[in-house]
Design a protein around this motif. Sequence first.
Motif, PDB file in Angstrom:
ATOM      1  N   LEU A   1      69.652 -42.249  80.355  1.00  0.00           N
ATOM      2  CA  LEU A   1      68.264 -41.800  80.409  1.00  0.00           C
ATOM      3  C   LEU A   1      67.864 -41.498  81.842  1.00  0.00           C
ATOM      4  O   LEU A   1      68.008 -42.342  82.733  1.00  0.00           O
ATOM      5  CB  LEU A   1      67.340 -42.870  79.829  1.00  0.00           C
ATOM      6  CG  LEU A   1      65.856 -42.519  79.711  1.00  0.00           C
ATOM      7  CD1 LEU A   1      65.649 -41.367  78.731  1.00  0.00           C
ATOM      8  CD2 LEU A   1      65.062 -43.741  79.253  1.00  0.00           C
ATOM      9  N   GLU A   2      67.376 -40.291  82.046  1.00  0.00           N
ATOM     10  CA  GLU A   2      66.806 -39.890  83.341  1.00  0.00           C
ATOM     11  C   GLU A   2      65.298 -39.721  83.118  1.00  0.00           C
ATOM     12  O   GLU A   2      64.796 -38.611  82.927  1.00  0.00           O
ATOM     13  CB  GLU A   2      67.444 -38.578  83.818  1.00  0.00           C
ATOM     14  CG  GLU A   2      68.930 -38.656  84.083  1.00  0.00           C
ATOM     15  CD  GLU A   2      69.244 -39.398  85.375  1.00  0.00           C
ATOM     16  OE1 GLU A   2      68.309 -39.584  86.193  1.00  0.00           O
ATOM     17  OE2 GLU A   2      70.408 -39.792  85.561  1.00  0.00           O
ATOM     18  N   ARG A   3      64.594 -40.841  83.123  1.00  0.00           N
ATOM     19  CA  ARG A   3      63.179 -40.797  82.748  1.00  0.00           C
ATOM     20  C   ARG A   3      62.359 -39.905  83.673  1.00  0.00           C
ATOM     21  O   ARG A   3      61.522 -39.115  83.216  1.00  0.00           O
ATOM     22  CB  ARG A   3      62.600 -42.215  82.728  1.00  0.00           C
ATOM     23  CG  ARG A   3      61.190 -42.277  82.142  1.00  0.00           C
ATOM     24  CD  ARG A   3      60.656 -43.698  82.113  1.00  0.00           C
ATOM     25  NE  ARG A   3      61.496 -44.584  81.338  1.00  0.00           N
ATOM     26  CZ  ARG A   3      61.469 -44.652  80.017  1.00  0.00           C
ATOM     27  NH1 ARG A   3      60.643 -43.876  79.335  1.00  0.00           N
ATOM     28  NH2 ARG A   3      62.251 -45.494  79.372  1.00  0.00           N
ATOM     29  N   ASP A   4      62.583 -40.029  84.979  1.00  0.00           N
ATOM     30  CA  ASP A   4      61.806 -39.248  85.935  1.00  0.00           C
ATOM     31  C   ASP A   4      62.055 -37.749  85.787  1.00  0.00           C
ATOM     32  O   ASP A   4      61.172 -36.932  86.082  1.00  0.00           O
ATOM     33  CB  ASP A   4      62.122 -39.680  87.363  1.00  0.00           C
ATOM     34  CG  ASP A   4      61.654 -41.102  87.654  1.00  0.00           C
ATOM     35  OD1 ASP A   4      60.782 -41.596  86.914  1.00  0.00           O
ATOM     36  OD2 ASP A   4      62.170 -41.711  88.610  1.00  0.00           O
ATOM     37  N   ARG A   5      63.239 -37.394  85.333  1.00  0.00           N
ATOM     38  CA  ARG A   5      63.590 -35.982  85.180  1.00  0.00           C
ATOM     39  C   ARG A   5      63.340 -35.479  83.762  1.00  0.00           C
ATOM     40  O   ARG A   5      63.472 -34.291  83.497  1.00  0.00           O
ATOM     41  CB  ARG A   5      65.046 -35.769  85.584  1.00  0.00           C
ATOM     42  CG  ARG A   5      65.316 -36.176  87.035  1.00  0.00           C
ATOM     43  CD  ARG A   5      66.786 -36.171  87.375  1.00  0.00           C
ATOM     44  NE  ARG A   5      67.347 -34.822  87.336  1.00  0.00           N
ATOM     45  CZ  ARG A   5      68.646 -34.557  87.519  1.00  0.00           C
ATOM     46  NH1 ARG A   5      69.495 -35.551  87.754  1.00  0.00           N
ATOM     47  NH2 ARG A   5      69.079 -33.314  87.471  1.00  0.00           N
ATOM     48  N   GLY A   6      62.981 -36.399  82.867  1.00  0.00           N
ATOM     49  CA  GLY A   6      62.546 -35.993  81.540  1.00  0.00           C
ATOM     50  C   GLY A   6      63.638 -35.631  80.566  1.00  0.00           C
ATOM     51  O   GLY A   6      63.427 -34.795  79.678  1.00  0.00           O
ATOM     52  N   PHE A   7      64.799 -36.279  80.654  1.00  0.00           N
ATOM     53  CA  PHE A   7      65.835 -36.009  79.668  1.00  0.00           C
ATOM     54  C   PHE A   7      66.761 -37.212  79.544  1.00  0.00           C
ATOM     55  O   PHE A   7      66.675 -38.186  80.307  1.00  0.00           O
ATOM     56  CB  PHE A   7      66.641 -34.752  80.015  1.00  0.00           C
ATOM     57  CG  PHE A   7      67.508 -34.884  81.245  1.00  0.00           C
ATOM     58  CD1 PHE A   7      68.803 -35.388  81.168  1.00  0.00           C
ATOM     59  CD2 PHE A   7      67.024 -34.497  82.490  1.00  0.00           C
ATOM     60  CE1 PHE A   7      69.594 -35.504  82.294  1.00  0.00           C
ATOM     61  CE2 PHE A   7      67.818 -34.618  83.624  1.00  0.00           C
ATOM     62  CZ  PHE A   7      69.107 -35.134  83.526  1.00  0.00           C
ATOM     63  N   GLY A   8      67.656 -37.151  78.568  1.00  0.00           N
ATOM     64  CA  GLY A   8      68.617 -38.228  78.363  1.00  0.00           C
ATOM     65  C   GLY A   8      69.729 -37.761  77.459  1.00  0.00           C
ATOM     66  O   GLY A   8      69.825 -36.567  77.107  1.00  0.00           O
ATOM     67  N   TYR A   9      70.571 -38.712  77.046  1.00  0.00           N
ATOM     68  CA  TYR A   9      71.705 -38.391  76.176  1.00  0.00           C
ATOM     69  C   TYR A   9      71.787 -39.413  75.044  1.00  0.00           C
ATOM     70  O   TYR A   9      71.558 -40.612  75.245  1.00  0.00           O
ATOM     71  CB  TYR A   9      73.014 -38.382  76.964  1.00  0.00           C
ATOM     72  CG  TYR A   9      73.129 -37.222  77.912  1.00  0.00           C
ATOM     73  CD1 TYR A   9      73.741 -36.035  77.516  1.00  0.00           C
ATOM     74  CD2 TYR A   9      72.607 -37.298  79.206  1.00  0.00           C
ATOM     75  CE1 TYR A   9      73.832 -34.951  78.391  1.00  0.00           C
ATOM     76  CE2 TYR A   9      72.693 -36.229  80.082  1.00  0.00           C
ATOM     77  CZ  TYR A   9      73.309 -35.060  79.668  1.00  0.00           C
ATOM     78  OH  TYR A   9      73.397 -33.994  80.526  1.00  0.00           O
ATOM     79  N   ILE A  10      72.125 -38.901  73.874  1.00  0.00           N
ATOM     80  CA  ILE A  10      72.305 -39.734  72.690  1.00  0.00           C
ATOM     81  C   ILE A  10      73.803 -39.853  72.415  1.00  0.00           C
ATOM     82  O   ILE A  10      74.513 -38.838  72.362  1.00  0.00           O
ATOM     83  CB  ILE A  10      71.607 -39.113  71.469  1.00  0.00           C
ATOM     84  CG1 ILE A  10      70.101 -38.967  71.732  1.00  0.00           C
ATOM     85  CG2 ILE A  10      71.868 -39.939  70.209  1.00  0.00           C
ATOM     86  CD1 ILE A  10      69.403 -38.074  70.724  1.00  0.00           C
ATOM     87  N   GLU A  11      74.267 -41.081  72.213  1.00  0.00           N
ATOM     88  CA  GLU A  11      75.661 -41.274  71.817  1.00  0.00           C
ATOM     89  C   GLU A  11      75.738 -41.310  70.294  1.00  0.00           C
ATOM     90  O   GLU A  11      75.040 -42.090  69.642  1.00  0.00           O
ATOM     91  CB  GLU A  11      76.225 -42.562  72.396  1.00  0.00           C
ATOM     92  CG  GLU A  11      77.708 -42.757  72.060  1.00  0.00           C
ATOM     93  CD  GLU A  11      78.293 -43.981  72.722  1.00  0.00           C
ATOM     94  OE1 GLU A  11      79.303 -44.504  72.203  1.00  0.00           O
ATOM     95  OE2 GLU A  11      77.748 -44.417  73.754  1.00  0.00           O
ATOM     96  N   THR A  12      76.568 -40.456  69.723  1.00  0.00           N
ATOM     97  CA  THR A  12      76.725 -40.368  68.272  1.00  0.00           C
ATOM     98  C   THR A  12      77.739 -41.408  67.801  1.00  0.00           C
ATOM     99  O   THR A  12      78.502 -41.964  68.607  1.00  0.00           O
ATOM    100  CB  THR A  12      77.198 -38.968  67.872  1.00  0.00           C
ATOM    101  OG1 THR A  12      78.525 -38.762  68.387  1.00  0.00           O
ATOM    102  CG2 THR A  12      76.263 -37.899  68.432  1.00  0.00           C
ATOM    103  N   PRO A  13      77.764 -41.697  66.492  1.00  0.00           N
ATOM    104  CA  PRO A  13      78.734 -42.679  65.975  1.00  0.00           C
ATOM    105  C   PRO A  13      80.185 -42.330  66.277  1.00  0.00           C
ATOM    106  O   PRO A  13      81.032 -43.223  66.352  1.00  0.00           O
ATOM    107  CB  PRO A  13      78.457 -42.664  64.463  1.00  0.00           C
ATOM    108  CG  PRO A  13      77.022 -42.271  64.352  1.00  0.00           C
ATOM    109  CD  PRO A  13      76.823 -41.273  65.446  1.00  0.00           C
ATOM    110  N   ASP A  14      80.481 -41.021  66.444  1.00  0.00           N
ATOM    111  CA  ASP A  14      81.863 -40.636  66.745  1.00  0.00           C
ATOM    112  C   ASP A  14      82.137 -40.555  68.245  1.00  0.00           C
ATOM    113  O   ASP A  14      83.178 -40.036  68.669  1.00  0.00           O
ATOM    114  CB  ASP A  14      82.203 -39.307  66.072  1.00  0.00           C
ATOM    115  CG  ASP A  14      81.275 -38.166  66.497  1.00  0.00           C
ATOM    116  OD1 ASP A  14      80.412 -38.400  67.374  1.00  0.00           O
ATOM    117  OD2 ASP A  14      81.392 -37.067  65.943  1.00  0.00           O
TER     118      ASP A  14
END
Length: 211
Positions: A142-155
């Motif tokens: 999560l890059e809160r200050d930059r306004g984005f992040g990444y989701i890890e999928t089950p695979d």
Amino acid sequence: MILPVQITFRNMPHSDSIEAFVRKKAAQLDRYYDNIMACRVVVEVPHRHHRRGQHSHIRIDLTVPGGEIVIKHEPSLYSGQRQAETEECTKCSETATSHKHAKVAIREAFELARRRLQDYGRQQRAEVKTHEGLPRGHVCRLERDRGFGYIETPDGREVYFHRNSVLGRGFGRVSVGTEVIFVEEQGDNGPQASSVRLVGNHRKMEKISSA
């Protein structure tokens, strides 16, 4: 209902008995919907009725996942007649009569709130069922200050998401480890989530469509 109930009296003096009655009715709402986040109640005698001390207007604001349920209620004509008959038969004092009118209005307003909450709960359950086939994952970066992040999928893949993709303006409550449901699409730089909904959060379970 384990939350504070805010009660406001307008154009009438504070009443311990009415306050207790409101709190009792508010606590009963928990039977019908257990995710109420806040409850605010206004008991008001409009200026045109101030001298007579009758016909209380009730406003109930319930904060629920995704927004608010607002009930504005004035006693029905039948209720007013019924209270007038009670006043005539019992010869109550003006204050006691005013409190009786208020309690009738409060009872009717909370009955409306009960029905609205039940409808809202049914709608949410239907939306959860709609979401059952959508992929789940958790926020791994999560890059809160930059306004984005990444989701890890089950695979084990990572899917990019932008703050504007989080439904219900929920980005501020996202943290690493937050479980989400999302709609995946192919972006210019790889897979990305076009819609992200927090799982088990206090926001509206908005309908996600991959269309």
